[in-house]
Design a protein around this motif. Structure first.
Motif, mmCIF file in Angstrom:
data_model
loop_
_atom_site.group_PDB
_atom_site.id
_atom_site.type_symbol
_atom_site.label_atom_id
_atom_site.label_comp_id
_atom_site.label_asym_id
_atom_site.label_seq_id
_atom_site.Cartn_x
_atom_site.Cartn_y
_atom_site.Cartn_z
ATOM 1 N N SER A 154 1.517 10.230 -51.543
ATOM 2 C CA SER A 154 2.444 10.801 -50.561
ATOM 3 C C SER A 154 3.863 10.317 -50.827
ATOM 4 O O SER A 154 4.812 10.817 -50.247
ATOM 5 N N LYS A 155 4.012 9.309 -51.676
ATOM 6 C CA LYS A 155 5.305 8.728 -52.075
ATOM 7 C C LYS A 155 6.038 8.012 -50.937
ATOM 8 O O LYS A 155 7.043 7.377 -51.163
ATOM 9 N N SER A 156 5.521 8.110 -49.712
ATOM 10 C CA SER A 156 6.214 7.414 -48.627
ATOM 11 C C SER A 156 5.250 6.442 -47.965
ATOM 12 O O SER A 156 4.039 6.600 -48.038
ATOM 13 N N VAL A 157 5.819 5.432 -47.340
ATOM 14 C CA VAL A 157 4.974 4.405 -46.735
ATOM 15 C C VAL A 157 5.695 3.794 -45.532
ATOM 16 O O VAL A 157 6.931 3.748 -45.482
ATOM 17 N N SER A 158 4.924 3.356 -44.579
ATOM 18 C CA SER A 158 5.515 2.566 -43.502
ATOM 19 C C SER A 158 4.681 1.304 -43.321
ATOM 20 O O SER A 158 3.493 1.267 -43.633
ATOM 21 N N MET A 159 5.324 0.251 -42.889
ATOM 22 C CA MET A 159 4.653 -1.036 -42.722
ATOM 23 C C MET A 159 5.206 -1.729 -41.480
ATOM 24 O O MET A 159 6.406 -1.653 -41.207
ATOM 25 N N THR A 160 4.332 -2.400 -40.745
ATOM 26 C CA THR A 160 4.741 -3.124 -39.540
ATOM 27 C C THR A 160 4.346 -4.593 -39.649
ATOM 28 O O THR A 160 3.235 -4.899 -40.074
ATOM 29 N N VAL A 161 5.261 -5.461 -39.304
ATOM 30 C CA VAL A 161 5.015 -6.917 -39.322
ATOM 31 C C VAL A 161 5.375 -7.459 -37.940
ATOM 32 O O VAL A 161 6.479 -7.204 -37.444
ATOM 33 N N THR A 162 4.449 -8.172 -37.323
ATOM 34 C CA THR A 162 4.691 -8.668 -35.960
ATOM 35 C C THR A 162 4.347 -10.144 -35.836
ATOM 36 O O THR A 162 3.371 -10.603 -36.423
ATOM 37 N N HIS A 163 5.131 -10.854 -35.092
ATOM 38 C CA HIS A 163 4.817 -12.233 -34.739
ATOM 39 C C HIS A 163 4.748 -12.333 -33.219
ATOM 40 O O HIS A 163 5.655 -11.885 -32.523
ATOM 41 N N LEU A 164 3.664 -12.916 -32.738
ATOM 42 C CA LEU A 164 3.476 -13.104 -31.303
ATOM 43 C C LEU A 164 4.036 -14.475 -30.931
ATOM 44 O O LEU A 164 3.669 -15.480 -31.548
ATOM 45 N N ASP A 165 4.922 -14.535 -29.948
ATOM 46 C CA ASP A 165 5.590 -15.796 -29.629
ATOM 47 C C ASP A 165 5.231 -16.385 -28.263
ATOM 48 O O ASP A 165 5.409 -17.588 -28.055
ATOM 49 N N ALA A 166 4.784 -15.557 -27.352
ATOM 50 C CA ALA A 166 4.440 -16.092 -26.020
ATOM 51 C C ALA A 166 3.728 -15.048 -25.175
ATOM 52 O O ALA A 166 3.923 -13.852 -25.346
ATOM 53 N N LEU A 167 2.892 -15.536 -24.257
ATOM 54 C CA LEU A 167 2.370 -14.695 -23.177
ATOM 55 C C LEU A 167 3.358 -14.795 -22.025
ATOM 56 O O LEU A 167 3.803 -15.898 -21.681
ATOM 57 N N ILE A 168 3.697 -13.672 -21.434
ATOM 58 C CA ILE A 168 4.586 -13.658 -20.270
ATOM 59 C C ILE A 168 3.732 -13.331 -19.052
ATOM 60 O O ILE A 168 3.259 -12.200 -18.904
ATOM 61 N N LEU A 169 3.495 -14.336 -18.240
ATOM 62 C CA LEU A 169 2.618 -14.181 -17.074
ATOM 63 C C LEU A 169 3.475 -14.020 -15.826
ATOM 64 O O LEU A 169 3.982 -15.004 -15.269
ATOM 65 N N ALA A 170 3.653 -12.780 -15.440
ATOM 66 C CA ALA A 170 4.523 -12.461 -14.312
ATOM 67 C C ALA A 170 3.729 -12.491 -13.009
ATOM 68 O O ALA A 170 2.521 -12.719 -13.016
ATOM 69 N N ARG A 171 4.433 -12.254 -11.920
ATOM 70 C CA ARG A 171 3.760 -12.233 -10.604
ATOM 71 C C ARG A 171 3.054 -10.907 -10.346
ATOM 72 O O ARG A 171 2.193 -10.819 -9.473
ATOM 73 N N SER A 172 3.459 -9.887 -11.082
ATOM 74 C CA SER A 172 2.782 -8.591 -10.991
ATOM 75 C C SER A 172 2.184 -8.254 -12.354
ATOM 76 O O SER A 172 2.690 -8.695 -13.386
ATOM 77 N N GLY A 173 1.110 -7.468 -12.345
ATOM 78 C CA GLY A 173 0.515 -7.025 -13.609
ATOM 79 C C GLY A 173 1.511 -6.194 -14.403
ATOM 80 O O GLY A 173 1.604 -6.295 -15.630
ATOM 81 N N PHE A 174 2.286 -5.398 -13.677
ATOM 82 C CA PHE A 174 3.247 -4.491 -14.293
ATOM 83 C C PHE A 174 4.240 -5.228 -15.198
ATOM 84 O O PHE A 174 4.668 -4.695 -16.212
#
Lengths: 220, 220
Positions: free
Chosen positions: A78-98
């Motif tokens: 297809s000659k084209s490509v996409s790539m994703t790189v992610t680093h997880l840094d923290a859980l954010i525990l809020a007062r609401s699920g939202f």
């Protein structure tokens, strides 16, 4: 050198644009903080991604596999490509699920892909791949032989556009929730290295080399 | 209950079949060891993947987003979805570049996707998503209000087929390389949690709750 990737239909961040960046340096920092990316291909009309090791040199990303890898062959096709790189840094525990969330750094790259045919370029790309995993490793190991070299497919992806999303703030609750008797906070998350374990096949007196100890010290 | 996913064109592991598994329990263990998956979609003929939080209940995977998320809307449109979840466990530093590798657990799921319309199912799915990130969180937080509930798109993916690859062995060098004066070994890699940090908006005397301390103790 280009400072920002131009925004186009592919790389433009639609959701949460405040957290988006197109800055080349920031995106390269995300790429250099890891060495496993999620590479995409289409198979039987289904988009699939698989984790792959990568190396980076400027705006080039190197990927490698056996000659028969269907993902890289399909990308070459297809000659084209996409790539994703992610680093997880923290859980954010809020007062609401939202407002539960995570802190993260995630870059998505789009580019063209070609097979590296030239031997010198190919060896440079393989060195880049190994040293991206752990710096200074290439010069310590046994040089590749012809069978290994010829049996390896190396792809060069030229990054044409990219974007990243970064969330690096704390809990962002509704003002009206902040006085509720509910605990909120963050749990930092980190990927770490544990102490290296020598292969049992080693001559007994061989010390763990400096480049491996360095890696451990920087990532422990 | 099904013990193994049937092999088909989509989920069959072509490269390194010895490391492949189709075992439902093993695949579920990989899914339950994390909560961020790489979800795929096709946009402008380009396969793209983005990291997303997920929850699992049996053979159902839940994803959520705002109502306007182009990835989930595109998945609903195509009715099918694939997702990959990977854990990196070690760097494998061999005596040759060719045998450099990583230990990992990676599962790829294929399934159909539909929007959850029923309110009770939708609330169960959202609870599953929050509790998959950190167990027992849902019952501690402020219940969702109507605006939040209606503004959230929840997708149920039914896993139709899946496969995983697991590498969990040490250095596998060529026999002829084992006597070389080159250090080889593994560097274990782990994702850990650091001590929780309370949000500054909290009433000062509020202790970090048990479910958060439990999470920290299990992941430190």
């Amino acid at each position: 050198m280009m400072k920002e990737y131009e925004q186009n239909e592919l790389n433009k961040v639609k959701r949460g644009p405040k957290r988006a960046t197109y800055n080349v340096t920031k995106i390269n920092e995300i790429l250099d903080a890891g060495f496993i990316g999620y590479v995409n291909f289409i198979y039987q009309n289904q988009a699939i991604c698989l984790p792959m090791a990568y190396g980076r040199n400027g705006n080039k990303i190197y990927l490698h596999s056996s000659l028969k890898n269907r993902m890289l062959l399909s990308i070459l096709d297809s000659k084209s490509v996409s790539m994703t790189v992610t680093h997880l840094d923290a859980l954010i525990l809020a007062r609401s699920g939202f407002h539960h969330s995570v802190n993260y750094r995630s870059a998505t790259l789009f580019g063209n892909a070609k097979k590296i045919e030239d031997s010198i370029e190919k060896e440079m790309a393989l060195k880049c791949l190994v040293d991206h995993m752990i710096p200074k490793r290439w010069e310590e190991i046994r040089p590749m032989n012809e069978k290994e070299f010829n049996g390896t497919l190396v792809i060069e992806m030229t990054i044409e556009s990219a974007s990243a999303k970064i969330r690096n703030v704390g809990v962002q609750d509704e003002k009206s929730d902040e006085s509720l008797p509910i605990w909120a906070g963050i749990v930092p998350i980190k990927q770490i290295a544990e102490y290296p374990i020598s292969d049992k096949g080693l001559p007994k007196k061989m010390d763990i080399p400096e480049h491996v100890i360095d890696y451990y010290n920087k990532n422990r």
